[in-house]
Each structure stands twice: as structure tokens, then as C-alpha cells.
Design a protein around this motif. Sequence first.
Motif, PDB file in Angstrom:
ATOM      1  N   ASP A  53       0.824  -1.208   0.000  1.00 54.80           N
ATOM      2  CA  ASP A  53       0.000   0.000   0.000  1.00 54.80           C
ATOM      3  C   ASP A  53       0.860   1.260   0.000  1.00 54.80           C
ATOM      4  O   ASP A  53       0.485   2.282  -0.578  1.00 54.80           O
ATOM      5  CB  ASP A  53      -0.940  -0.006   1.213  1.00 54.80           C
ATOM      6  CG  ASP A  53      -1.955  -1.132   1.142  1.00 54.80           C
ATOM      7  OD1 ASP A  53      -2.272  -1.578   0.023  1.00 54.80           O
ATOM      8  OD2 ASP A  53      -2.425  -1.577   2.216  1.00 54.80           O
TER       9      ASP A  53
ATOM     10  N   VAL B 213       1.922   1.811  -3.494  1.00 60.92           N
ATOM     11  CA  VAL B 213       0.787   2.356  -4.254  1.00 60.92           C
ATOM     12  C   VAL B 213       0.636   3.852  -3.999  1.00 60.92           C
ATOM     13  O   VAL B 213       0.430   4.638  -4.935  1.00 60.92           O
ATOM     14  CB  VAL B 213      -0.508   1.607  -3.879  1.00 60.92           C
ATOM     15  CG1 VAL B 213      -1.739   2.375  -4.377  1.00 60.92           C
ATOM     16  CG2 VAL B 213      -0.496   0.210  -4.466  1.00 60.92           C
TER      17      VAL B 213
ATOM     18  N   LEU C 255      -7.380   1.637  -3.552  1.00 66.51           N
ATOM     19  CA  LEU C 255      -6.206   2.374  -4.021  1.00 66.51           C
ATOM     20  C   LEU C 255      -6.512   3.854  -4.208  1.00 66.51           C
ATOM     21  O   LEU C 255      -5.662   4.720  -3.948  1.00 66.51           O
ATOM     22  CB  LEU C 255      -5.702   1.770  -5.336  1.00 66.51           C
ATOM     23  CG  LEU C 255      -4.598   0.714  -5.191  1.00 66.51           C
ATOM     24  CD1 LEU C 255      -5.089  -0.492  -4.405  1.00 66.51           C
ATOM     25  CD2 LEU C 255      -4.107   0.273  -6.564  1.00 66.51           C
TER      26      LEU C 255
END
Length: 290
Positions: free
Chosen positions: A15, A18, A85
Motif C-alpha cells: 500500500d 501504491v 487504491l
Amino acid sequence: MLYAVLANLVFAGCDTVVKLLSTRHPVFQIITMQACVASVVVLLIFMRGGYIAKRSGLVHDRHVRNPKLLALRGLLAGIGSTAGLYAFSLLPLADVYAITFASPLLVTMASVIILREEVGIRRWAAVIAGLVGILIMVRPGYAVVSMGHIAAFVSIFVSTAVVLIMRSIGATESRNMMVGAVLAGQLMAGIPGTFLWFSPPSAFDVGLVILGGLLNVSAQFLFLESLRLAPASSVAPMQYTKLVWALIVGALLFGDLPTVHMLLGAAIVIGSVLYMFHRERKRGVAPSVA
């Protein structure tokens, strides 16, 4: 439990990658690129598994026993990944995690409505307390509810549906098939948007994409392995270690310092879910997040 802690650490790392990429590239492109990398890894694992099975005289399980539910699970994974996301691109990591931690509460509510499960007064009290914790974090009426918050809520609604599906097929489908369905769903969700909003990545970003894809698939296999080795009641609470990593990474990399209302709301949500897990364990029921 150690596998689960490691899985959540790796998820937090994915994450973080991302969020770094989202400052330069659209979410759809990030999902597509990472899913492509992860798909190559899964394909190699799948082929390797078939080779080992053939050499040992075993049958490599490639059968899909619930094609419709498996396809729906993949489609929902694509939608949930896109929403998640997008939330990471707009909100601090810790804020998104704190909201998504409420997923088991929604699973309990959905189980009553859809699966006709019986929930006692104590677990209902835990659900209500958790919802209050969410309100404290989001503070509707006092703070603007951004698109990041809406995307995080979409993510937990989708994950609730995924959990209900996994209750039906989790014991019969192979791990490779389940992870493959997730990646297929992410590709379906990401490819159309990638064609519309493509941003040429630099060599450094390509390296980040490869790293994120490897972390993504590694975390999924680690978590599935943890569920194989330990009861869900022991594995499920380990997800909250992600908040620790998120607070550290958010402060060091992004300058995101946690607010008092976020920490208070997160503590209430986590406490209510842990109490619900405790009640389910006493009743001999696998926790809702499993």
C-alpha cells in the motif's frame, strides 16, 4: 499468527508503494501494472506446482468447483482494489486502515440479513460501538467527507460481499485459483482506465511497480497460509498491526501525523471488533473476517 503479522506487514508495504506511485500515475494504471507483475508470479507458481505434482505422482488441483462465485469474487476484488487504491491516493494510510477495520462489523450485519444468522445482544452492542467509532473518525457535519472517505467505504462494502462469498467457496477452491481470480478481477478493473489515462512510467517507477506486484502476491499467499495453519480466531486480530506500520510510514514518508479523533475512533472500532471476535470464539464460530 506470525505468518499473519508478516502478511499484514507486506500488505502495508504494498500500500505504501501504491501511495508513492499515485502521486505520479492514475490508480487504474497502478492496478494494471501491479496485477501484471503479480500474475506472472502466480503463473510461475501454478506451473511449478503442476510440475511437482507430476513428478511426485500427485494430481495438481486445477479444477474450479464454483465458477460463478469465483468469478464474482474476482470482479468484486477488482472493484474493491480500485476503490481502496483511490482512497490511499487521497487519505493517509492510517485513516484508510482505520475505516476498513470496520469490515467485520458489516459482515456481522450482512450475515443476519442475508444468511439469517443469529446475533446476540452483546455482539449487536459491539457493532453499534464500532459504528460510533467510525462516526468519530469521519466526523460528518464537522469535517468535509471527501471522495477518499467514500472510496474507503465502498471498499469495505465490497470486502463484506467478498467475505460472504468466501464463506461458501473458501473450503473447496484451491489457493492458486482464489489468488488468480483476484488478479483477473484487478486486470478487468484496471485495463480500461489505463487506456484512457496512461502516464509513461520512469525506470524508478517500473521498479516500484515490480516491487509492489511482488509484495501484493506474497502477502496474499502468506495470509492464506496463516489461515491454513491456525484458527481464524487467532489470525484475524493480526490485521490491526497494519495500523502500526501505517502510522510509522505515514509520519516518516508522507508527513501524515495522526489526529486525536482518528486514533480515538480507531481504538473504538478495533476494541469492538476484538470483543466480537471474543464472543464468536466462545460460541465456537469462526470470526467474521475469516
